[in-house]
Design an enzyme around this catalytic site. Structure first.
Site, PDB file in Angstrom:
ATOM      1  CG  ASP A  44      -2.096   0.950   1.075  1.00  0.00           C
ATOM      2  OD1 ASP A  44      -2.716   0.954  -0.010  1.00  0.00           O
ATOM      3  OD2 ASP A  44      -2.399   1.678   2.030  1.00  0.00           O
ATOM      4  CB  CYS A 135      -8.767   3.996  -3.791  1.00  0.00           C
ATOM      5  SG  CYS A 135      -7.626   3.831  -2.385  1.00  0.00           S
ATOM      6  CE1 TYR A 139      -7.821   1.096   2.455  1.00  0.00           C
ATOM      7  CE2 TYR A 139      -8.866   0.507   0.372  1.00  0.00           C
ATOM      8  CZ  TYR A 139      -7.829   0.373   1.276  1.00  0.00           C
ATOM      9  OH  TYR A 139      -6.788  -0.492   1.016  1.00  0.00           O
ATOM     10  CE1 TYR A 163      -8.409   4.967   4.596  1.00  0.00           C
ATOM     11  CE2 TYR A 163      -8.384   3.087   6.087  1.00  0.00           C
ATOM     12  CZ  TYR A 163      -7.745   3.900   5.171  1.00  0.00           C
ATOM     13  OH  TYR A 163      -6.433   3.648   4.832  1.00  0.00           O
ATOM     14  CD  GLU A 205      -9.199  -0.250  -3.804  1.00  0.00           C
ATOM     15  OE1 GLU A 205      -9.064  -0.776  -2.669  1.00  0.00           O
ATOM     16  OE2 GLU A 205      -8.459   0.655  -4.220  1.00  0.00           O
TER      17      GLU A 205
END
Length: 218
Positions: A44, A135, A139, A163, A205
């Site tokens: 990541d 993304c 999230y 998030y 994802e």
């Protein structure tokens, strides 16, 4: 229909698979192996580094002033928020610069980043922007779902909290509204490219969680 409604519906299968993925479920349960989470963070790191660069590159190429401002804001928020928290995680897990250098980039991380750059080569700033939305949006939805029960692991709980806040929700709402406008102002070919970019990113994802759990290598 709006861009976000069409795109979200077309990508729904992969979003649900992400919500149900063992990486997410075990992170919430607190029993996700540290080795898997470390590998996820290392991959990541590469992804977010290029994600930030892409915000800036798209901002340089778009002629839409609102989009340009939003992209620059996204890049700054990424550095101050998610990327800063990642540095804390790296410190707590003793992930060294040497380990970062010696960990090869996994195929999925490489392909996902390549897909997003390709939107600027074969597409337009709008298609590239559309390809980046899954993304942050996915999230944020994961954070909202998991925050209700949380995780007994303090590190995983902080990942969730990153998030699940109101600021993240407001940011997604603003970005979705902007992309809906850009979509309406685009010609049909570009609209189709925007949807396709979003759907491919949604697939990637899901593949990213798979990559982490499998400790994917070339």
């Amino acid at each position: 229909m709006t861009f976000t409604k069409i795109a979200r519906e077309e990508a729904a299968f992969y979003w649900e698979k992400s919500f149900e993925h063992p990486f997410i479920q075990r992170l919430a349960a607190g029993d996700l192996e540290s080795e898997i989470f470390r590998y996820y963070l290392l991959q990541d790191r590469y992804y977010l580094e290029h994600f930030s660069k892409l915000y800036s590159k798209i901002a340089e190429q778009t002629n839409d002033q609102e989009a340009q401002q939003q992209l620059k804001e996204n890049a700054e928020n990424l550095k101050l928020g998610e990327m800063a928290i990642r540095k804390e995680f790296f410190s707590e897990l003793a992930i060294s610069d040497q380990e970062i250098l010696e960990t090869p980039i996994a195929p999925t991380a490489y392909h996902y980043v390549s897909h997003m750059y390709r939107q600027l080569v074969d597409g337009t700033p709008n298609t590239a922007f559309a390809g980046m939305l899954p993304c942050a949006w996915l999230y944020q939805e994961i954070g909202v779902r998991l925050i209700e029960t949380g995780s007994p692991d303090s590190l995983y709980q902080r990942w969730i909290e990153t998030y699940a806040g109101e600021a993240a929700a407001e940011g997604i709402k603003k970005e979705c509204a902007l992309l809906d406008r850009l979509y309406q102002e685009s010609l049909k070919k570009e609209q189709q490219q925007m949807i396709q970019a979003f759907v491919i990113s949604s697939k990637m994802e899901y593949a990213f969680w798979e990559m982490a759990v499998k400790l994917e290598k070339w």
